[in-house]
Design an enzyme around this catalytic site. Sequence first.
Site, PDB file in Angstrom:
ATOM      1  N   ILE A  59      -4.934 -22.591 -16.614  1.00 38.45           N
ATOM      2  CA  ILE A  59      -4.951 -23.662 -15.616  1.00 38.45           C
ATOM      3  C   ILE A  59      -3.615 -23.669 -14.892  1.00 38.45           C
ATOM      4  O   ILE A  59      -2.561 -23.457 -15.505  1.00 38.45           O
ATOM      5  CB  ILE A  59      -5.190 -25.033 -16.291  1.00 38.45           C
ATOM      6  CG1 ILE A  59      -6.516 -25.043 -17.049  1.00 38.45           C
ATOM      7  CG2 ILE A  59      -5.158 -26.154 -15.253  1.00 38.45           C
ATOM      8  CD1 ILE A  59      -7.757 -24.856 -16.201  1.00 38.45           C
TER       9      ILE A  59
ATOM     10  N   VAL B 209       5.443 -44.721 -22.514  1.00 37.63           N
ATOM     11  CA  VAL B 209       6.146 -44.704 -23.785  1.00 37.63           C
ATOM     12  C   VAL B 209       6.664 -43.297 -24.026  1.00 37.63           C
ATOM     13  O   VAL B 209       6.019 -42.311 -23.652  1.00 37.63           O
ATOM     14  CB  VAL B 209       5.224 -45.157 -24.942  1.00 37.63           C
ATOM     15  CG1 VAL B 209       4.050 -44.222 -25.119  1.00 37.63           C
ATOM     16  CG2 VAL B 209       6.001 -45.305 -26.249  1.00 37.63           C
TER      17      VAL B 209
ATOM     18  N   ALA C  52      -3.514 -22.192 -34.524  1.00 32.00           N
ATOM     19  CA  ALA C  52      -3.441 -23.649 -34.506  1.00 32.00           C
ATOM     20  C   ALA C  52      -4.526 -24.235 -33.610  1.00 32.00           C
ATOM     21  O   ALA C  52      -5.134 -25.269 -33.941  1.00 32.00           O
ATOM     22  CB  ALA C  52      -2.055 -24.100 -34.036  1.00 32.00           C
TER      23      ALA C  52
ATOM     24  N   TYR D 272       0.109 -19.830 -32.476  1.00 26.71           N
ATOM     25  CA  TYR D 272      -0.427 -20.800 -31.519  1.00 26.71           C
ATOM     26  C   TYR D 272      -1.945 -20.697 -31.448  1.00 26.71           C
ATOM     27  O   TYR D 272      -2.656 -21.710 -31.459  1.00 26.71           O
ATOM     28  CB  TYR D 272       0.204 -20.567 -30.144  1.00 26.71           C
ATOM     29  CG  TYR D 272      -0.366 -21.445 -29.061  1.00 26.71           C
ATOM     30  CD1 TYR D 272       0.032 -22.775 -28.946  1.00 26.71           C
ATOM     31  CD2 TYR D 272      -1.297 -20.957 -28.144  1.00 26.71           C
ATOM     32  CE1 TYR D 272      -0.485 -23.591 -27.959  1.00 26.71           C
ATOM     33  CE2 TYR D 272      -1.820 -21.764 -27.153  1.00 26.71           C
ATOM     34  CZ  TYR D 272      -1.416 -23.084 -27.061  1.00 26.71           C
ATOM     35  OH  TYR D 272      -1.940 -23.892 -26.083  1.00 26.71           O
TER      36      TYR D 272
END
Length: 267
Positions: free
Chosen positions: A189, A61, A159, A156
């Site tokens: 990562i 989706v 958040a 960021y």
Amino acid sequence: MDLQLKGKRALVTGSSSGIGQATARVLAAEGATVVVHGRDPDKAHNVTQEIRKAGGQALMVVGDLSTDAGAKKVATYALAELGSIDILVNNAGVPEFTGWMDTTADQWAAIYNNNVVSMVRMIRLVLPKMKEQRWGRIIQIGSVVAWQPFAAKPHYCAARAAVLNLTVSLSRELAETGITVNTVSPGVILTPPARRYFLEMARQHGWEEDWKVIEKKVLEHRLYNPTGRLGIPEDVAHLIAFLASPRARYINGSNYRIDGGATGNMN
């Protein structure tokens, strides 16, 4: 170990690449039916096809979770196709590399919307069915910057800290419902953007173009951790799969740091 995920239904947001993609693959390999989500239809389609070719079950989706309409579209499709969602992995998020004085108030609000409110939207949409069946797993993907923020991208980092708070609050809201809520907080990562960044760093410093050499240099000069290697998306995906499983039934309201030991923190 059998994670007992056969027949479970999972929605992994932002699973057309990186950690989300690896998570969708691992959950499907463990027997779950996975809804692959992304903003790019071609990428989402490719991940879905890869899972199917490997013998897994996957749907796809496309939708923008930063809007109520986009989130509703994604959740409505997943619920219509599968009846309910057993596992929600809130992975979708948007980083932005700006500093304190060149980050506007509107950018602060936008980052919070993309990285926190987007999760809230999906939780509110899938939670009623989870409550009906009295079983569910909600997993937020956070970051180690939540408690060790950089000077750069302050909006960021803030958040990501909110995500930890959200998880604990929700776990208490859902006490004794059979639904657990946890956060997985990766360090650096080797997603495709991270790899490109390190390759550019290698060119700037004149390092050899052999990846083993580059990784060694990165660990020596920038991102040392006691494991002696950089993390890959599958490292995170396997942890998520365990937390999503019935075997993790006594883990709730927790934050799991996965960074090879790089962060100087006892949690």
